[in-house]
Write a protein that holds these residues in place. Structure first.
Motif, short mmCIF file in Angstrom:
data_model
loop_
_atom_site.label_atom_id
_atom_site.label_comp_id
_atom_site.label_asym_id
_atom_site.label_seq_id
_atom_site.Cartn_x
_atom_site.Cartn_y
_atom_site.Cartn_z
N THR A 164 0.68 -1.26 -0.19
CA THR A 164 -0.05 -0.07 0.07
C THR A 164 0.84 1.17 0.04
OG1 THR A 164 0.05 0.00 2.40
CG2 THR A 164 -1.71 -1.12 1.17
N LYS A 165 2.18 1.03 0.21
CA LYS A 165 3.26 2.12 0.29
C LYS A 165 2.69 3.08 1.37
CE LYS A 165 4.77 1.95 -4.26
NZ LYS A 165 6.21 1.58 -3.91
N ARG A 166 2.18 2.53 2.38
CA ARG A 166 1.89 3.53 3.52
C ARG A 166 2.66 2.90 4.95
NH1 ARG A 166 -4.67 4.33 3.05
NH2 ARG A 166 -4.43 5.52 0.90
N TRP A 167 2.83 3.64 5.89
CA TRP A 167 3.35 3.21 7.24
C TRP A 167 1.92 2.52 8.10
CZ3 TRP A 167 8.13 2.82 8.89
CH2 TRP A 167 8.96 3.73 8.13
N VAL A 168 2.22 1.27 8.44
CA VAL A 168 1.07 0.50 9.29
C VAL A 168 1.51 0.05 10.57
CG1 VAL A 168 0.08 -0.41 7.12
CG2 VAL A 168 1.76 -1.62 8.37
N MET A 169 0.84 0.05 11.56
CA MET A 169 1.25 -0.04 12.97
C MET A 169 1.18 -1.69 13.03
SD MET A 169 -1.40 2.05 15.52
CE MET A 169 -0.60 1.10 17.03
N ILE A 170 2.32 -2.03 13.55
CA ILE A 170 2.46 -3.57 13.99
C ILE A 170 2.96 -3.74 15.20
CG2 ILE A 170 3.23 -3.82 11.28
CD1 ILE A 170 5.87 -4.11 12.50
N ARG A 171 3.31 -4.93 15.61
CA ARG A 171 3.97 -5.43 16.90
C ARG A 171 5.26 -6.25 16.49
NH1 ARG A 171 4.96 -3.35 21.70
NH2 ARG A 171 5.77 -4.92 23.34
N ALA A 172 6.44 -5.91 16.69
CA ALA A 172 7.47 -6.53 16.15
C ALA A 172 8.40 -6.79 17.50
CB ALA A 172 8.41 -5.80 15.05
N PRO A 173 9.14 -7.89 17.50
CA PRO A 173 10.01 -8.33 18.56
C PRO A 173 11.09 -7.24 18.64
CG PRO A 173 10.69 -9.76 16.65
CD PRO A 173 9.18 -8.97 16.51
N TYR A 174 11.64 -6.27 17.59
CA TYR A 174 12.32 -5.45 17.63
C TYR A 174 12.15 -4.07 17.07
CZ TYR A 174 14.91 -9.97 18.36
OH TYR A 174 15.30 -10.96 18.67
N ALA A 175 12.32 -3.03 17.65
CA ALA A 175 12.01 -1.69 17.26
C ALA A 175 12.95 -0.74 17.79
CB ALA A 175 10.45 -1.24 17.81
N ALA A 176 13.05 0.39 16.85
CA ALA A 176 14.03 1.41 17.16
C ALA A 176 13.41 2.68 16.65
CB ALA A 176 15.43 1.08 16.84
N ASP A 177 13.98 3.97 17.40
CA ASP A 177 13.53 5.13 16.85
C ASP A 177 14.61 5.89 16.06
OD1 ASP A 177 15.35 5.82 18.73
OD2 ASP A 177 13.99 7.02 20.05
N SER A 178 15.38 5.25 15.51
CA SER A 178 16.51 6.01 14.51
C SER A 178 16.94 4.92 13.43
CB SER A 178 17.89 6.19 15.51
OG SER A 178 18.72 5.21 15.70
N ASN A 179 17.28 5.25 12.45
CA ASN A 179 17.60 4.55 11.57
C ASN A 179 18.93 4.09 11.48
OD1 ASN A 179 15.37 4.51 9.51
ND2 ASN A 179 16.20 6.83 8.80
N ALA A 180 19.78 4.65 12.35
CA ALA A 180 21.15 3.88 12.55
C ALA A 180 20.99 2.82 13.40
CB ALA A 180 21.83 5.02 13.42
N ALA A 181 20.08 2.72 14.42
CA ALA A 181 19.58 1.39 15.13
C ALA A 181 19.14 0.52 14.53
CB ALA A 181 18.80 2.06 16.42
N LEU A 182 18.19 0.91 13.64
CA LEU A 182 17.69 -0.30 12.82
C LEU A 182 18.62 -0.75 11.74
CD1 LEU A 182 14.16 1.40 11.80
CD2 LEU A 182 14.62 -0.63 13.51
N ILE A 192 14.06 -7.85 8.86
CA ILE A 192 14.12 -7.17 7.64
C ILE A 192 13.80 -5.78 7.90
CG2 ILE A 192 12.79 -7.08 5.51
CD1 ILE A 192 12.37 -9.81 5.46
N ALA A 193 14.51 -4.61 7.36
CA ALA A 193 14.35 -3.25 7.50
C ALA A 193 14.12 -2.47 6.41
CB ALA A 193 15.60 -2.84 8.27
N ARG A 194 13.33 -1.44 6.43
CA ARG A 194 13.32 -0.57 5.35
C ARG A 194 14.20 0.77 5.74
NH1 ARG A 194 10.02 4.24 4.20
NH2 ARG A 194 9.74 4.31 1.60
N LEU A 195 15.16 1.09 4.99
CA LEU A 195 16.06 2.21 5.50
C LEU A 195 16.55 2.89 4.33
CD1 LEU A 195 18.36 -0.11 7.54
CD2 LEU A 195 17.14 1.58 8.22
N PRO A 196 16.85 4.20 4.43
CA PRO A 196 17.49 4.92 3.39
C PRO A 196 18.59 4.40 2.78
CG PRO A 196 16.98 6.36 5.33
CD PRO A 196 16.93 4.72 5.77
#
Length: 261
Positions: A164-182, A192-196
């Motif tokens: 859908t090319k949209r952000w959706v709410m999920i519940r994942a075992p690993y989450a972070a608030d920065s792309n460097a951490a992801l 699997i990550a979506r990163l710049p």
């Protein structure tokens, strides 16, 4: 040989030797040439850009693209000082007295001049170790059962849905608030990550991460721009910064596909 030349040259055992008058003339000419060279050096130094440039940059672009190139800029412009503020907050250049900003996305502030330097694109990727342990998803449906690293926004976990090319709410075992951490979580094989592209370009090139065929990236991505106050003549130091990093962008940032055709 003329009489004036004879005043500066004398014969000596079948050859020519400078007279005392000739030696004095040579020394005067040499001093004059040294003075001219010194004056030219001082003039060039006076024209060289110098002083402070305050820069605001979006955090990912600043960390992964701007900072690695500051040393090259410093070597070329040793008299220019930089203050770098890396934040996703959109600063008010005029109110906060920034000289230039690097922004991702459209710029609709009529007080600012925008110079587009590239595109900000994303990719979906994972570590080879993760993909060896599981099958590589090739469709959005194939993501079912995979660990998707999520972005933490406050107390919400979100992930990009390529269908859908949209952000959706999920519940994942690993989450972070920065792309460097992801990125680090992905490198460690945790999901699997979506990163710049800017963040993981070197990882993709050296095989530490693998781009997944889930997103064709047919869109151009968001523009990356250098912006600075409009209607104000740029100082030599700000012009040096803008021109240098615009040149760097042409060699290293994804460009518009329409431009490259």
């Amino acid at each position: 040989m003329t009489e004036s030349t004879d005043n500066y040259l004398d014969t000596h055992r079948g050859g020519l030797q400078t007279t005392p008058e000739g030696q004095e003339l040579y020394q005067r000419v040499q001093r004059a040439m040294d003075d001219v060279q010194e004056a030219c050096a001082h003039a060039a130094q006076a024209r060289a850009p110098r002083g402070l440039v305050r820069v605001s940059a979006q955090s990912d672009v600043g960390r992964d693209w701007l900072i690695p190139r500051v040393a090259s800029f410093a070597r070329e412009y040793p008299q220019v000082e930089l203050e770098l503020s890396l934040s996703d907050r959109v600063v008010d250049l005029l109110a906060e007295r920034f000289d230039v900003a690097i922004r991702v996305g459209e710029v609709d502030d009529g007080r600012l001049t925008r110079r587009s330097i590239g595109r900000f694109r994303n990719c979906i990727c994972a570590a080879p170790s993760y993909l060896r342990a599981r099958c590589t998803p090739r469709t959005t449906e194939g993501l079912a059962g995979h660990v998707v690293l999520s972005y933490l926004r406050g107390n919400r976990q979100e992930a990009w849905d390529p269908a859908t090319k949209r952000w959706v709410m999920i519940r994942a075992p690993y989450a972070a608030d920065s792309n460097a951490a992801l990125r680090q979580l992905a490198l460690d094989g945790l999901g699997i990550a979506r990163l710049p592209e800017l963040t993981v370009l070197e990882d993709l090139q050296r095989g530490a991460l693998t781009r997944l065929p889930l997103e064709r990236l047919e869109d151009e991505g968001a523009p990356i721009s250098l912006v600075f106050p409009q209607g104000k003549q740029l100082s030599a130091r700000v012009r040096a910064f803008v021109d240098f990093f615009a040149g760097e962008a042409r060699r290293s940032l994804p460009q518009s596909r329409a431009r490259s055709r």
